[in-house]
Design an enzyme around this catalytic site. Structure first.
Site, PDB file in Angstrom:
ATOM      1  CB  THR A  43      -0.926   0.002   1.230  1.00  6.01           C
ATOM      2  OG1 THR A  43      -1.654  -1.222   1.274  1.00  6.01           O
ATOM      3  CG2 THR A  43      -1.889   1.165   1.182  1.00  6.01           C
ATOM      4  CB  THR A  44       3.759   2.257   2.124  1.00  5.79           C
ATOM      5  OG1 THR A  44       3.015   1.890   3.290  1.00  5.79           O
ATOM      6  CG2 THR A  44       4.535   3.520   2.409  1.00  5.79           C
ATOM      7  CE1 TYR A 106     -15.804   0.070  -5.840  1.00  9.37           C
ATOM      8  CE2 TYR A 106     -15.958  -1.798  -7.318  1.00  9.37           C
ATOM      9  CZ  TYR A 106     -16.398  -0.551  -6.924  1.00  9.37           C
ATOM     10  OH  TYR A 106     -17.429   0.047  -7.587  1.00  9.37           O
ATOM     11  CE1 TYR A 132      -1.863  -4.621   5.176  1.00  5.78           C
ATOM     12  CE2 TYR A 132      -1.364  -4.338   2.843  1.00  5.78           C
ATOM     13  CZ  TYR A 132      -1.589  -3.797   4.094  1.00  5.78           C
ATOM     14  OH  TYR A 132      -1.539  -2.435   4.263  1.00  5.78           O
ATOM     15  NE  ARG A 137      -4.146   2.211   3.349  1.00  9.96           N
ATOM     16  CZ  ARG A 137      -4.011   3.353   2.684  1.00  9.96           C
ATOM     17  NH1 ARG A 137      -4.674   3.518   1.544  1.00  9.96           N
ATOM     18  NH2 ARG A 137      -3.227   4.312   3.114  1.00  9.96           N
ATOM     19  CE  LYS A 162       1.292  -3.932   6.614  1.00  8.28           C
ATOM     20  NZ  LYS A 162       1.595  -3.051   5.457  1.00  8.28           N
ATOM     21  CB  ILE A 204       4.915  -5.193   7.238  1.00  8.58           C
ATOM     22  CG1 ILE A 204       5.425  -6.640   7.160  1.00  8.58           C
ATOM     23  CG2 ILE A 204       4.981  -4.530   5.869  1.00  8.58           C
ATOM     24  CD1 ILE A 204       4.694  -7.511   6.156  1.00  8.58           C
TER      25      ILE A 204
END
Length: 293
Positions: A43-44, A106, A132, A137, A162, A204
């Site tokens: 994501t980052t 989504y 993850y 999100r 994560k 992470i």
């Protein structure tokens, strides 16, 4: 299999394109500073703004620059199962140690849909999988029962998680449901201390992009059960953890990196934009507090 401070690497951009030289410098700095593994295209890393060709190039450069010194956990998540498999196939071919797979975003699949998605990937590629879970999100939550079921169905394939759910009770749920060899990595820097106390083995991290040595020292103190040192380091890093999310991430992180490294441009890819004045002020103060400015 994985532990310690593991940065979720930003993807540097310059004039709209992937800045490969800056990324290589970032990887080198992270390894020199004690990071125990690397995560490109999470994501980052603004993975959702990358084309598949760019996505694969970022992973390839990361593996190439790391050169076996630390493992690379390649971000392979997608809301499209076939596209996630495409990323996994490429990552395995170029030498990644594992795939980081976020819950499909989504689409909002059910828990049965999550099991079907992750099962398909496990059956069609033998790269170790780190789940993850970041429901803030993705909206979809990978519930503890689902994590335990996947580990039961595919022994040794789902090697860790994560966890950015913010629910610290899940560390115990996973440990008791799967066992101590399942690598539990915090996805929230500010919760890493209690997460490790409950049985986690690392993080992470977003903050590790900016403060890799301090984050590595903090994780080492946790592993050594040196609570006094871990708490001291956590206090130094704590304002920075929150400053990283004072505006939409990774805006504050890229701003902070541009302050501590002159080879990092404060550039993001739309729809992400550089952080605002309030976030910059928070980052500036946090860098001073941590002794990094």
């Amino acid at each position: 299999m994985f532990s310690g401070s593991i940065p979720a690497l930003v993807t540097p951009f310059r004039d709209g394109a992937f800045d490969e030289p800056a990324f290589r410098k970032l990887v080198e700095w992270q390894i020199e500073s004690g990071s125990s593994a690397l995560v490109p295209c999470g994501t980052t890393g603004e993975n959702s703004t990358l084309s598949n060709a760019e996505h694969h190039r970022v992973i390839e450069v990361c593996v190439e620059q790391a050169a076996g010194r630390v493992p690379v956990i390649a971000g392979c998540g997608s809301n499209d199962t076939m596209n996630a498999l495409l990323h996994m196939n490429f990552s395995k071919k170029c030498g990644a140690a594992a795939a980081l797979l976020v819950a499909p975003y989504y689409n909002r699949p059910s828990q049965e849909g999550l099991i079907a998605h992750f099962s398909y990937l496990a059956e069609h590629n033998d790269l170790p999988i780190v789940l993850y879970n970041v429901p803030g999100r993705t909206v979809t939550d990978i519930e503890p029962e689902t994590v335990c079921e996947l580990a039961r169905l595919y022994p040794g394939r789902f090697v860790g998680i994560k966890d950015a759910s913010g629910d610290l009770s899940r560390v115990t749920d996973h440990r008791m449901g799967i066992g101590k060899d399942f690598c539990q990595l915090s996805g929230d820097d500010e919760l890493a201390l209690p997460f490790n106390a409950a049985g986690g083995v690392g993080c992470i991290s977003v903050t590790a992009n900016v403060a890799p040595r301090l984050c590595a020292e903090f994780q080492a103190a946790c592993a050594a059960n040196d609570l006094e040192k871990a708490r001291e380091l956590n206090d130094r890093l704590y304002p920075l953890h929150y400053a990283m999310f004072e505006d939409a991430s990774p805006g504050p992180c890229k701003y902070a990196l541009s302050k501590v490294q002159d080879w990092m441009a404060n550039e993001l890819r739309l729809p992400m934009i550089p952080c605002g004045d309030r976030a910059m002020a928070a980052v500036d103060a946090a860098l001073v507090h941590a002794g990094l400015a």
